[in-house]
Design a protein around this motif. Structure first.
Motif, PDB file in Angstrom:
ATOM      1  N   ALA A 226       0.848  -1.199   0.000  1.00 59.57           N
ATOM      2  CA  ALA A 226       0.000   0.000   0.000  1.00 59.57           C
ATOM      3  C   ALA A 226       0.882   1.247   0.000  1.00 59.57           C
ATOM      4  O   ALA A 226       1.808   1.356   0.797  1.00 59.57           O
ATOM      5  CB  ALA A 226      -0.907  -0.010   1.226  1.00 59.57           C
ATOM      6  N   ASP A 227       0.587   2.186  -0.894  1.00 58.35           N
ATOM      7  CA  ASP A 227       1.381   3.419  -0.974  1.00 58.35           C
ATOM      8  C   ASP A 227       1.110   4.348   0.198  1.00 58.35           C
ATOM      9  O   ASP A 227       1.990   5.088   0.640  1.00 58.35           O
ATOM     10  CB  ASP A 227       1.071   4.159  -2.275  1.00 58.35           C
ATOM     11  N   SER A 228      -0.131   4.331   0.675  1.00 58.08           N
ATOM     12  CA  SER A 228      -0.545   5.205   1.766  1.00 58.08           C
ATOM     13  C   SER A 228      -1.223   4.354   2.831  1.00 58.08           C
ATOM     14  O   SER A 228      -2.059   3.501   2.516  1.00 58.08           O
ATOM     15  CB  SER A 228      -1.513   6.273   1.248  1.00 58.08           C
ATOM     16  N   ILE A 229      -0.854   4.575   4.094  1.00 55.60           N
ATOM     17  CA  ILE A 229      -1.354   3.753   5.191  1.00 55.60           C
ATOM     18  C   ILE A 229      -1.991   4.653   6.254  1.00 55.60           C
ATOM     19  O   ILE A 229      -1.290   5.230   7.099  1.00 55.60           O
ATOM     20  CB  ILE A 229      -0.221   2.917   5.805  1.00 55.60           C
ATOM     21  N   PRO A 230      -3.316   4.822   6.207  1.00 58.45           N
ATOM     22  CA  PRO A 230      -3.979   5.574   7.271  1.00 58.45           C
ATOM     23  C   PRO A 230      -4.084   4.733   8.544  1.00 58.45           C
ATOM     24  O   PRO A 230      -4.539   3.590   8.508  1.00 58.45           O
ATOM     25  CB  PRO A 230      -5.372   5.873   6.695  1.00 58.45           C
ATOM     26  N   CYS A 253      -0.323   4.633  21.282  1.00 58.70           N
ATOM     27  CA  CYS A 253      -0.630   5.071  19.914  1.00 58.70           C
ATOM     28  C   CYS A 253       0.641   5.501  19.185  1.00 58.70           C
ATOM     29  O   CYS A 253       0.823   5.197  18.001  1.00 58.70           O
ATOM     30  CB  CYS A 253      -1.642   6.212  19.931  1.00 58.70           C
ATOM     31  N   LEU A 254       1.526   6.202  19.881  1.00 50.08           N
ATOM     32  CA  LEU A 254       2.792   6.619  19.283  1.00 50.08           C
ATOM     33  C   LEU A 254       3.656   5.409  18.932  1.00 50.08           C
ATOM     34  O   LEU A 254       4.316   5.384  17.885  1.00 50.08           O
ATOM     35  CB  LEU A 254       3.542   7.553  20.227  1.00 50.08           C
ATOM     36  N   LYS A 255       3.633   4.392  19.778  1.00 47.74           N
ATOM     37  CA  LYS A 255       4.417   3.183  19.503  1.00 47.74           C
ATOM     38  C   LYS A 255       3.883   2.466  18.260  1.00 47.74           C
ATOM     39  O   LYS A 255       4.664   1.928  17.462  1.00 47.74           O
ATOM     40  CB  LYS A 255       4.399   2.263  20.724  1.00 47.74           C
ATOM     41  N   VAL A 256       2.556   2.468  18.087  1.00 40.91           N
ATOM     42  CA  VAL A 256       1.967   1.864  16.886  1.00 40.91           C
ATOM     43  C   VAL A 256       2.422   2.613  15.638  1.00 40.91           C
ATOM     44  O   VAL A 256       2.790   1.999  14.626  1.00 40.91           O
ATOM     45  CB  VAL A 256       0.426   1.861  16.985  1.00 40.91           C
ATOM     46  N   LEU A 257       2.422   3.938  15.686  1.00 40.72           N
ATOM     47  CA  LEU A 257       2.875   4.729  14.541  1.00 40.72           C
ATOM     48  C   LEU A 257       4.341   4.443  14.229  1.00 40.72           C
ATOM     49  O   LEU A 257       4.728   4.341  13.052  1.00 40.72           O
ATOM     50  CB  LEU A 257       2.668   6.217  14.812  1.00 40.72           C
ATOM     51  N   CYS A 258       5.157   4.296  15.266  1.00 39.99           N
ATOM     52  CA  CYS A 258       6.568   3.953  15.052  1.00 39.99           C
ATOM     53  C   CYS A 258       6.691   2.590  14.386  1.00 39.99           C
ATOM     54  O   CYS A 258       7.510   2.402  13.469  1.00 39.99           O
ATOM     55  CB  CYS A 258       7.322   3.971  16.377  1.00 39.99           C
ATOM     56  N   LEU A 259       5.904   1.625  14.849  1.00 40.84           N
ATOM     57  CA  LEU A 259       5.947   0.294  14.251  1.00 40.84           C
ATOM     58  C   LEU A 259       5.611   0.354  12.764  1.00 40.84           C
ATOM     59  O   LEU A 259       6.280  -0.281  11.941  1.00 40.84           O
ATOM     60  CB  LEU A 259       4.969  -0.638  14.964  1.00 40.84           C
ATOM     61  N   MET A 260       4.575   1.112  12.423  1.00 40.69           N
ATOM     62  CA  MET A 260       4.181   1.234  11.021  1.00 40.69           C
ATOM     63  C   MET A 260       5.325   1.820  10.187  1.00 40.69           C
ATOM     64  O   MET A 260       5.573   1.385   9.056  1.00 40.69           O
ATOM     65  CB  MET A 260       2.926   2.105  10.882  1.00 40.69           C
ATOM     66  N   ARG A 261       6.055   2.775  10.754  1.00 35.93           N
ATOM     67  CA  ARG A 261       7.183   3.380  10.031  1.00 35.93           C
ATOM     68  C   ARG A 261       8.335   2.385   9.885  1.00 35.93           C
ATOM     69  O   ARG A 261       8.941   2.285   8.821  1.00 35.93           O
ATOM     70  CB  ARG A 261       7.655   4.648  10.757  1.00 35.93           C
ATOM     71  N   PHE A 262       8.625   1.640  10.935  1.00 37.25           N
ATOM     72  CA  PHE A 262       9.711   0.668  10.873  1.00 37.25           C
ATOM     73  C   PHE A 262       9.422  -0.434   9.854  1.00 37.25           C
ATOM     74  O   PHE A 262      10.325  -0.894   9.146  1.00 37.25           O
ATOM     75  CB  PHE A 262       9.944   0.031  12.247  1.00 37.25           C
ATOM     76  N   ILE A 263       8.160  -0.863   9.752  1.00 35.32           N
ATOM     77  CA  ILE A 263       7.818  -1.976   8.860  1.00 35.32           C
ATOM     78  C   ILE A 263       7.529  -1.497   7.443  1.00 35.32           C
ATOM     79  O   ILE A 263       7.787  -2.220   6.470  1.00 35.32           O
ATOM     80  CB  ILE A 263       6.640  -2.778   9.450  1.00 35.32           C
ATOM     81  N   ASN A 264       7.058  -0.266   7.313  1.00 36.38           N
ATOM     82  CA  ASN A 264       6.744   0.298   5.992  1.00 36.38           C
ATOM     83  C   ASN A 264       7.523   1.610   5.824  1.00 36.38           C
ATOM     84  O   ASN A 264       6.927   2.691   5.777  1.00 36.38           O
ATOM     85  CB  ASN A 264       5.234   0.543   5.864  1.00 36.38           C
ATOM     86  N   PRO A 265       8.847   1.518   5.755  1.00 37.05           N
ATOM     87  CA  PRO A 265       9.698   2.708   5.899  1.00 37.05           C
ATOM     88  C   PRO A 265       9.474   3.807   4.877  1.00 37.05           C
ATOM     89  O   PRO A 265       9.576   4.990   5.206  1.00 37.05           O
ATOM     90  CB  PRO A 265      11.122   2.135   5.803  1.00 37.05           C
ATOM     91  N   SER A 266       9.167   3.451   3.626  1.00 37.75           N
ATOM     92  CA  SER A 266       9.082   4.472   2.574  1.00 37.75           C
ATOM     93  C   SER A 266       7.655   4.904   2.268  1.00 37.75           C
ATOM     94  O   SER A 266       7.437   5.719   1.369  1.00 37.75           O
ATOM     95  CB  SER A 266       9.728   3.938   1.287  1.00 37.75           C
TER      96      SER A 266
END
Length: 330
Positions: A226-230, A253-266
């Motif tokens: 997915a190009d965009s992840i809401p 909630c902040l930890k979840v956002l970090c996880l999303m960035r780590f797994i979907n970096p770009s």
């Protein structure tokens, strides 16, 4: 866990193991700033300090036959929401004008229901063509499950992106809805990609899922490309099956956002529905892992004043990534 080293590893191509992903979600609160800084390294590498703005127009409210447990518009909800059929073309275009005035880069046309009728689809297509002729912005549609010919028509009209969330993990899906399957959702995202439309797919956090489910969601979105992840955080609405659910706190909630960035970096990670009531005073910190937000209201719940969002971005020293490529702040 050395989160800064993990960020460097991710930038070098490393994919998080399930164990590493769980360490991100279970990060001790006293290490949260370190985790945010590490996620920001990845975010900054791909997006700098730019933030993308998105705005929703709810073109059809309520009247939905599905039984999604989180949704006030579903057939099983007793929430006292406004209900109306598909807006006309002129109203949709007027919403685009407002979005343009707010420096929004992506205008999201959303409608309730299992999927669009031909009449509803034609109304959206007609509006999209005129919007693309008059405003320099991207258009995203979110109309439910699609048929292949419908996806092709949206692409031809100029729709840049289509949103269809997986919402939760495959394992947890039947606890949230039974009127369609997890596979139905995944198939729609694939159909969108086949039509040449940029896929947008995300999640709702806080629906009694486990942390293992959250890891599975993040990895499923990576597999879908997915190009965009809401990332929505449940705003439990009275009258829905999830009424009264309050399992979240701002730090998690902040930890979840970090996880999303780590797994979907770009990928574009967007803080979406429920950010105001769940992140609360920590909203600005969410933009260290995320690079996109909604401004204005959501489907049936109110958002933060757009002027407050613009001030928050300015205070952070971030720039609005307008579709023309010209930042608003400097």
């Amino acid at each position: 866990m050395n989160f800064q080293q993990l960020a460097l590893d991710v930038l070098g191509g490393h994919e998080l193991t399930d164990s590493e992903a769980m360490e991100v979600l279970n990060c001790p609160d006293e290490e949260l700033l370190n985790l945010l800084h590490s996620a920001y390294k990845i975010r900054h590498h791909h997006y700098g300090n730019h933030v993308k703005l998105n705005m929703i127009i709810n073109t059809k409210s309520g009247l939905c036959p599905e039984n999604c447990g989180y949704c006030s518009q579903s057939s099983i909800s007793t929430a006292p929401i406004e209900k109306y059929r598909m807006m006309d073309k002129e109203s949709i275009i007027q919403g685009a004008k407002q979005a343009h005035q707010l420096n929004v880069g992506t205008y999201c046309i959303v409608a309730s229901g299992r999927g669009p009728s031909n009449r509803e689809l034609n109304e959206v297509i007609s509006a999209v063509k005129e919007i693309k002729d008059n405003y320099n912005m991207k258009v995203c549609a979110c109309l439910g499950l699609l048929k292949p010919d419908q996806a092709d028509k949206l692409k031809e009209a100029g729709v840049d992106r289509y949103n269809h969330n997986i919402n939760t993990s495959e394992n947890h899906h039947e606890s949230i809805t039974t009127s369609h399957t997890y596979r139905d959702r995944v198939n729609t995202v694939q159909l969108i990609k086949d039509a040449g439309i940029s896929p947008c797919s995300g999640v709702i956090i806080g629906m009694k899922e486990t942390r293992e489910d959250v890891v599975a969601m993040a990895k499923s979105l990576k597999a879908l490309d997915a190009d965009s992840i809401p990332v929505n955080f449940l705003h439990a609405i009275d009258g829905t099956p999830l009424e009264g659910t309050d399992d979240l706190n701002p730090r998690y909630c902040l930890k979840v956002l970090c996880l999303m960035r780590f797994i979907n970096p770009s990928k574009e990670i967007r803080i979406s529905g429920g950010r105001e009531v769940n992140l609360r005073s920590l909203q600005p910190l969410g933009l260290y892992p995320a690079n996109s937000i909604f401004v204005g209201d959501y489907l049936t719940t109110a958002g933060q004043e757009s002027t407050a969002d613009h001030q928050m971005l300015k205070d952070l020293g971030f720039e609005i990534d307008f579709v023309s490529g010209e930042p608003v702040f400097s």
